[in-house]
Design an enzyme around this catalytic site. Structure first.
Site, PDB file in Angstrom:
ATOM      1  CB  CYS B  78      -1.012  -0.026   1.251  1.00  0.00           C
ATOM      2  SG  CYS B  78      -1.711   1.634   1.443  1.00  0.00           S
ATOM      3  CB  ILE B  79       1.258   4.129  -2.524  1.00  0.00           C
ATOM      4  CG1 ILE B  79       2.294   5.060  -2.425  1.00  0.00           C
ATOM      5  CG2 ILE B  79      -0.276   4.541  -2.434  1.00  0.00           C
ATOM      6  CD1 ILE B  79       2.206   5.793  -4.154  1.00  0.00           C
TER       7      ILE B  79
END
Lengths: 123, 130
Positions: B78-79
């Site tokens: 997840c960024i």
């Protein structure tokens, strides 16, 4: 995503709003699901009901205000926000003052809600 | 059956991440498919390329590399979880003017949309840790 792909999702949030980064992360997941046009319900359980307290001020700890984020849930088309009634009672949550309208559920109703979902995302 | 996994726990604390990798290997051995593993929150540390594990402890990265190499399992960080933990690929390192990439190339940095997509394209989503 086609209509056939649209599944019923339930995001279960059991973490306090500021005790760890998971409180916020779980809400972000719920918002992302809704933003991508998924049918998503949110259930606050146990310690997670503390996210719904009114009058939160997170300025001093340098993180975003969860109460404000919760207030935006209806804009994202989250279908329903549910609260575990036992957790609400334990923490004295006033369900008339939550940042987003909620429905209280007892244990059998929570069982039914979970059984009805295609995917549970448990935080 | 098609599975996707959501990993929330750190690779070096608790058991969630280790169980997730074991689950993935076992599911594949039984003929199931793992569509994607999405690493969120503390789970994003799993992609660290620079971790060094003591010789008498198990390597927390290798089981994931095996899944990617041998079975084509997609490993997605997840960024927002990754960036704040210093987990960067070359693109993000350039974008944020940092000295270099810190994630293993078997992992990719993606948005929450990839988790949404995983739920849509999997029969089961299994969450580990948290």
């Amino acid at each position: 995503m086609s209509k056939a792909d649209r599944k019923k999702l339930l995001v279960v949030i059991r973490h306090t709003p500021y005790g760890s980064s998971l409180g916020r992360a779980s809400l972000d997941v719920a918002l992302a699901m809704a933003a991508f046009d998924q049918a998503v319900d949110v259930l606050f359980m146990g310690d997670g009901v503390l996210q719904l307290l009114a009058g939160q001020d997170s300025k001093a700890i340098g993180v975003k205000n969860i109460e404000k984020l919760l207030g935006s849930l209806p804009l994202y088309d989250i279908e329903s926000v549910y609260v575990d009634a036992a957790g609400a009672k334990r923490y004295g949550l006033d369900s008339a003052r939550t940042p987003v309208p909620v429905t209280l559920l007892d244990a059998p109703a929570i069982n039914a809600l979970m059984a009805d979902a295609d995917h549970l995302l448990g935080f | 059956m098609i599975y996707s996994l959501l990993v929330l726990s750190s690779p070096v604390s608790g058991h969630g991440a280790r169980h997730a990798a074991t689950f993935a290997h076992s599911a594949i051995a039984r003929g199931h498919r793992i569509h994607r593993v999405f690493f969120l929150d503390e789970g994003a540390y799993t992609g660290a390329a620079l971790s060094v594990f003591p010789q008498d402890e198990s390597d927390r990265l290798q089981p994931w590399l095996d899944l990617a190499d041998e079975h084509g399992v997609e490993l997605a960080l997840c960024i927002s979880s990754a960036l704040k933990r210093g987990m960067l690929d070359d693109t993000e390192a350039d974008r944020h003017e940092k000295s270099g990439a810190s994630i293993h190339q078997a992992f990719s940095i993606t948005g929450l949309g990839q988790l949404v997509d995983a739920t849509a394209h999997s029969d089961r989503l299994v969450t580990f840790g948290g």
